[in-house]
Every structure is written in structure tokens, then in C-alpha cells.
Design an enzyme around this catalytic site. Structure first.
Site, PDB file in Angstrom:
ATOM      1  N   TYR A 142      -3.792   4.564   3.468  1.00  0.00           N
ATOM      2  CA  TYR A 142      -3.708   3.413   4.371  1.00  0.00           C
ATOM      3  C   TYR A 142      -2.283   3.316   4.875  1.00  0.00           C
ATOM      4  O   TYR A 142      -1.339   3.374   4.082  1.00  0.00           O
ATOM      5  CB  TYR A 142      -4.094   2.137   3.633  1.00  0.00           C
ATOM      6  CG  TYR A 142      -3.980   0.859   4.450  1.00  0.00           C
ATOM      7  CD1 TYR A 142      -3.004  -0.094   4.150  1.00  0.00           C
ATOM      8  CD2 TYR A 142      -4.832   0.606   5.516  1.00  0.00           C
ATOM      9  CE1 TYR A 142      -2.890  -1.265   4.893  1.00  0.00           C
ATOM     10  CE2 TYR A 142      -4.727  -0.566   6.261  1.00  0.00           C
ATOM     11  CZ  TYR A 142      -3.759  -1.494   5.942  1.00  0.00           C
ATOM     12  OH  TYR A 142      -3.652  -2.654   6.681  1.00  0.00           O
ATOM     13  N   ASP A 237       4.933   8.138   4.474  1.00  0.00           N
ATOM     14  CA  ASP A 237       4.794   6.682   4.505  1.00  0.00           C
ATOM     15  C   ASP A 237       5.183   6.169   3.118  1.00  0.00           C
ATOM     16  O   ASP A 237       4.381   6.190   2.192  1.00  0.00           O
ATOM     17  CB  ASP A 237       3.355   6.297   4.865  1.00  0.00           C
ATOM     18  CG  ASP A 237       3.190   4.789   4.868  1.00  0.00           C
ATOM     19  OD1 ASP A 237       2.103   4.311   5.270  1.00  0.00           O
ATOM     20  OD2 ASP A 237       4.119   4.071   4.453  1.00  0.00           O
ATOM     21  N   LYS A 265       8.017  -3.627   2.318  1.00  0.00           N
ATOM     22  CA  LYS A 265       7.915  -4.201   0.983  1.00  0.00           C
ATOM     23  C   LYS A 265       9.269  -4.360   0.267  1.00  0.00           C
ATOM     24  O   LYS A 265      10.008  -5.308   0.537  1.00  0.00           O
ATOM     25  CB  LYS A 265       6.916  -3.380   0.147  1.00  0.00           C
ATOM     26  CG  LYS A 265       5.493  -3.386   0.772  1.00  0.00           C
ATOM     27  CD  LYS A 265       4.505  -2.603  -0.043  1.00  0.00           C
ATOM     28  CE  LYS A 265       3.213  -2.393   0.708  1.00  0.00           C
ATOM     29  NZ  LYS A 265       2.274  -3.516   0.623  1.00  0.00           N
TER      30      LYS A 265
HETATM   31  P1  KE4 Z   1       2.184  -4.047   6.047  1.00  0.00           P
HETATM   32  O1  KE4 Z   1       1.943  -4.028   7.546  1.00  0.00           O
HETATM   33  O2  KE4 Z   1       1.051  -4.693   5.287  1.00  0.00           O
HETATM   34  O3  KE4 Z   1       3.574  -4.599   5.694  1.00  0.00           O
HETATM   35  O4  KE4 Z   1       2.265  -2.520   5.559  1.00  0.00           O
HETATM   36  C1  KE4 Z   1       1.174  -1.679   5.844  1.00  0.00           C
HETATM   37  C2  KE4 Z   1       1.195  -0.522   4.857  1.00  0.00           C
HETATM   38  C3  KE4 Z   1       1.686   0.707   5.284  1.00  0.00           C
HETATM   39  N1  KE4 Z   1       1.731   1.761   4.445  1.00  0.00           N
HETATM   40  C4  KE4 Z   1       1.318   1.646   3.166  1.00  0.00           C
HETATM   41  C5  KE4 Z   1       1.383   2.844   2.267  1.00  0.00           C
HETATM   42  C6  KE4 Z   1       0.811   0.410   2.682  1.00  0.00           C
HETATM   43  O5  KE4 Z   1       0.382   0.324   1.400  1.00  0.00           O
HETATM   44  C7  KE4 Z   1       0.757  -0.695   3.533  1.00  0.00           C
HETATM   45  C8  KE4 Z   1       0.207  -2.036   3.101  1.00  0.00           C
HETATM   46  N2  KE4 Z   1      -0.241  -2.120   1.758  1.00  0.00           N
HETATM   47  C9  KE4 Z   1      -1.284  -3.088   1.480  1.00  0.00           C
HETATM   48  C10 KE4 Z   1      -1.577  -3.058  -0.020  1.00  0.00           C
HETATM   49  N3  KE4 Z   1      -2.256  -1.896  -0.410  1.00  0.00           N
HETATM   50  C11 KE4 Z   1      -0.905  -4.447   1.948  1.00  0.00           C
HETATM   51  C12 KE4 Z   1      -1.710  -5.582   1.376  1.00  0.00           C
HETATM   52  C13 KE4 Z   1      -2.423  -6.323   2.466  1.00  0.00           C
HETATM   53  O6  KE4 Z   1      -2.902  -5.667   3.412  1.00  0.00           O
HETATM   54  O7  KE4 Z   1      -2.524  -7.565   2.328  1.00  0.00           O
END
Ligand code: KE4
Length: 424
Positions: A142, A237, A265
Site C-alpha cells: 500500500y 516507499d 509518519k
Molecule cells: P498517508 O497518506 O496515510 O500518510 O501514507 C500513506 C502510506 C504510504 N506508504 C505506506 C507504506 C503506508 O503504510 C502508508 C499509510 N499507512 C497506513 C497504515 N497501514 C495508514 C493508516 C490509515 O490509512 O489510516
């Protein structure tokens, strides 16, 4: 005293699904979500007065635990000077210099406001730099919710079993090719079928959105050489792994150097921050010095930079921070693996450093398909069992347990005892 049930009922009237991000709805565990009032160290409290040992950790940012004093103090000072100017500030320069000093593959970096934005920008940059359109990603990984990445994604999409997403035009996903994580032949096949057309390969160097799936030996190295052979860029990523596994993230932990990296994060210390960076000759294609456009009102926001800088400085200045935290992870997940091995219930434990998870399946989990063999009904029973004992795990089988330096030995032992209870 307001209750989570009251708040959820009100929220559903004015927020889709009652939450601002799907996984928070506790849909896959069939419960009313907890509305959180406060966090401190490794603990959080919901509005109902319940206290939990927290293993969500805001999905990664809280590597020092909640409300670390250095972060709280830095934010307080920054706020007193103003929240946002729409103009450059010193803290943005300090943040860029710090990231470049910590991550050898990063010569230039651009701040954005989320991991999604970082990935969206890095993908656009790879396309603009190479003049190619196609991107290879991996099923179960993801990378946030930009259109091009919502193809067999992990995290919430996997939990909901949605292979892609409504609203994404075929034209946007047509150029996104899906390979199989840890299967180098699937990547070679895509390169052979699309000669000279692949702008980049994007990968979570440790899959953490299908549960935790480490890279097989040689997998990341193979991606590096395939990109070199084909004139494509390798994008790591590191939104989850960056500044978690090592000062220079998974690329340092596994000694494989990508061309571009995305972060989020941890670099925000809990505030909305993302970043993408890489070699100067690539990054100089980004506006205003190059033709690849990307912008953001709150990019590099001074308060967010203050939080991120404070957190990164604690990580950098604490002697052997990563050796200690990864050691705690090896012990904790090692004991969890032992419990799983003795259990009558089929389950597996995967982990890398302070990142790990328990899969309820009898087979080893090494990619999207094997992760999907997990028994999500059993996971729900496990989640509820732990929650009843004041331990908050991810409300989905396809997420991760995030340890922090704030997790006390006593709390980790208490957690393992609760796991023993579940397996009894
Ligand atoms: P954000 O746009 O949510 O800050 O980041 C997206 C993203 C990009 N790349 C990786 C590897 C990620 O894990 C994420 C977002 N992680 C999820 C948790 N697995 C966010 C939690 C959520 O969507 O509320």
C-alpha cells in the site's frame, strides 16, 4: 461523560463511515471504534475511561511513544511564533539537511503533507525524469490513495477486500502493473513484456500493509539490478520503515540503495508530514527548478517541522537507539513466535526489528496471496481478547504491531501473558 458509542453515532451523521480514515472504523473486527482522548508513553485512554497499552502508535509515527517531552516542548515553542506563513522557514532547511545527513541516498528532499502525497509526487517525478509512464508495484503493498497506486493495494483496501477502488479511471491505473512481492520472476516478466516503458518500480522494502512481510534474501537486490538493466528508477516507499529500522531506514538495514525514497509518519513526530527525496540530478527536475510540478500550502509547515525535527534528533542522539529498539523487537516477537509455535491454533509470526504481526494461518506468509489465507474471524477473536485485557492492537489482520521505545518491559510481558491466555 461522552461515550465512544455516542461519538460514533454522531460522527456517522457527518463523516463518511464516522471516521477520517477507514481502518479506524474497526469494521473488520465488527466493533464500535474507540474514540481516543489522550496518549502518554505507551498508553492511550479512550473517552470511556479505558486505558490501553497501545500497539497502533498512530500507524508508525509514535516510535518514541505518545507526547514525548522533547516533541511536546518543540511544538509549544513553534506554535508561539505562528502556525503557518506560506513562506520559507529555517526549520524546513534544518529538516532537509538532517534527512540528507542521515540517508546517504538522499541528496535533495521535498517536504509534503502525507505519505500519499510523497508517493504521488515521487511517481510523477519518476515519470517526468524517465519520460516513461508505466510503474510496477506489488500486490499487497500500500502506497497511499493516489489513483495510480490504488491497484491491488494493501492496508484498508486489503481489509475491505477491494482489489482497487471505485472512482479510479481505467486510464489512471492502466499504467500501473502489479507484480508479486518476493517473486523476482514476476518482475522480470513485466520488464520483458514492457521493454523500455517502465518508469519505476515502487516497493515497500518491508511489506507492512498486508500484515508484516519481510523481503526474501536477494529480493531487494534483484529489484535494484532489474531497474539498472532497464533504465528504470527504484523507489523505496519508506513511509513506515523510514527512521524505524535504522537511521537510514530499510535501505540502510538491507544495504540496497534506491533512486528515490518516500517518507512520512516518523518524520512528522505525529504531525502531518511526508517527504520524497533522492539523487540531486533527479530531484532537480522538480519545480521550480525543473518541469515536474508539485506544491503544497502547508508543505514544510513550521509546527510540523518542529515536531519532526525534535523526534528525529532524539532518535539520532540517543546512543544505540535502533540497536536497543530492534533488540526489544527481536525478543518480543521471538517470544510471540515461540507461543505461536506451541499453540493449537495455526498461526505465524513475521517481524523485522520493532515491526511485526501474528497471522492466523498455518502456512508461512511471504506475499499477498499467502497473507490472504489468514483467518480474519480468528484474528477478530484475538483482537477482542487483547482489548478486553487493556491491549490495543491493529483492528485488522493486515496491519502491523508497532513497538516504541516507550513500551516498558512490564507492559511487553503483560502483553505476552495475554497472548498465552488466548492460546490456552
Ligand atoms: P498517508 O497518506 O496515510 O500518510 O501514507 C500513506 C502510506 C504510504 N506508504 C505506506 C507504506 C503506508 O503504510 C502508508 C499509510 N499507512 C497506513 C497504515 N497501514 C495508514 C493508516 C490509515 O490509512 O489510516
Amino acid at each position: 461523560m461522552v461515550s465512544s458509542e455516542d461519538l460514533f453515532r454522531r460522527a456517522k451523521e457527518c463523516i463518511p463511515g464516522g471516521v477520517n480514515s477507514p481502518v479506524r472504523a474497526f469494521g473488520s473486527v465488527g466493533m464500535t471504534p474507540r474514540f481516543i482522548r489522550k496518549g502518554l508513553g505507551d498508553r492511550i485512554w479512550d473517552v470511556d475511561g479505558r486505558e490501553y497499552i497501545d500497539y497502533i502508535g498512530s500507524w508508525g509515527p509514535m516510535i518514541l511513544g505518545h507526547s514525548h517531552p522533547a516533541v511536546v516542548e518543540a511544538v509549544g515553542k513553534a506554535v508561539a511564533d505562528g502556525l503557518s506563513f506560506g513562506a520559507a522557514t529555517e526549520r524546513e532547511v534544518e529538516m532537509a539537511e538532517l534527512i540528507c545527513s542521515l540517508v546517504p541516498s538522499i541528496e535533495m528532499v521535498r517536504m509534503v503533507n502525507s505519505g500519499t502525497e510523497a508517493v504521488m509526487s515521487a511517481v510523477r517525478l519518476a515519470r517526468g525524469y524517465t519520460g516513461r509512464d508505466k510503474i510496477i508495484k506489488f500486490s499487497g503493498c500500500y502506497h497511499g490513495h493516489c489513483d495510480a497506486m490504488l491497484v491491488k493495494a494493501g492496508s484498508g483496501l486489503m481489509t475491505q477486500g477491494i482489489p482497487g477502488s471505485a472512482g479510479v479511471p481505467e486510464a489512471c491505473s492502466r499504467d500501473t502493473l502489479c507484480a508479486v512481492f518476493n517473486d523476482t520472476e514476476s518482475v522480470e516478466g513485466l520488464f520483458e513484456a514492457n521493454p523500455g516503458e517502465i518508469a519505476a518500480v515502487i516497493v515497500e522494502p518491508v511489506g507492512a500493509n498486508m500484515g508484516v512481510v519481510p523481503p526474501a534474501d536477494g529480493f531487494l537486490e534483484c529489484l535494484r539490478s532489474l531497474c539498472d538493466q532497464n533504465g528504470s528508477l527504484l523507489i523505496f516507499d519508506e513511509v513506515i520503515t523510514g527512521f524505524r529500522l535504522a537511521p537510514d531506514g530499510a535501505q540502510g538495514y538491507y544495504h540496497v540503495r534506491p533512486d528515490l525514497s518516500t517518507f512520512g509518519k516518523i518524520i512528522g513526530g505525529g504531525m502531518p508530514v511526508g517527504a520524497y527525496g533522492g539523487r540531486r540530478e533527479i530531484m532537480e527536475h522538480v519545480a521550480p527548478c525543473g518541469p515536474v510540478y508539485q506544491a503544497g500550502t502547508l508543505s514544510g509547515n513550521p509546527v510540523a517541522m518542529a515536531a519532526g525535527l525534535a523526534q528525529l534528533r532524539v532518535l539520532k542522539d540517543t546512543p544505540d537507539f535502533y540497536g536497543k529498539l530492534n533488540g526489544v523487537g527481536d525478543c518480543f516477537f521471538g517470544e510471540l513466535k515461540q507461543l505461536a509455535g506451541q499453540a493449537q491454533i495455526p498461526c505465524q509470526v513475521n517481524h523485522v526489528g520493532s515491526l511485526g504481526c501474528l497471522f492466523f494461518t498455518e502456512q508461512p506468509v511471504y506475499d499477498y496471496a499467502s497473507a490472504q489465507t489468514s483467518d480474519t474471524v480468528r484474528y477478530t477473536a484475538y483482537f477482542r481478547h487483547m482489548m478486553d485485557r487493556g491491549i490495543l492492537l491493529a483492528p485488522s489482520q493486515f496491519e502491523a504491531v508497532f513497538l516504541s521505545s516507550a513500551h516498558s518491559d512490564a507492559d511487553l510481558d503483560r502483553t505476552l501473558e495475554a497472548v498465552r491466555d488466548f492460546f490456552r
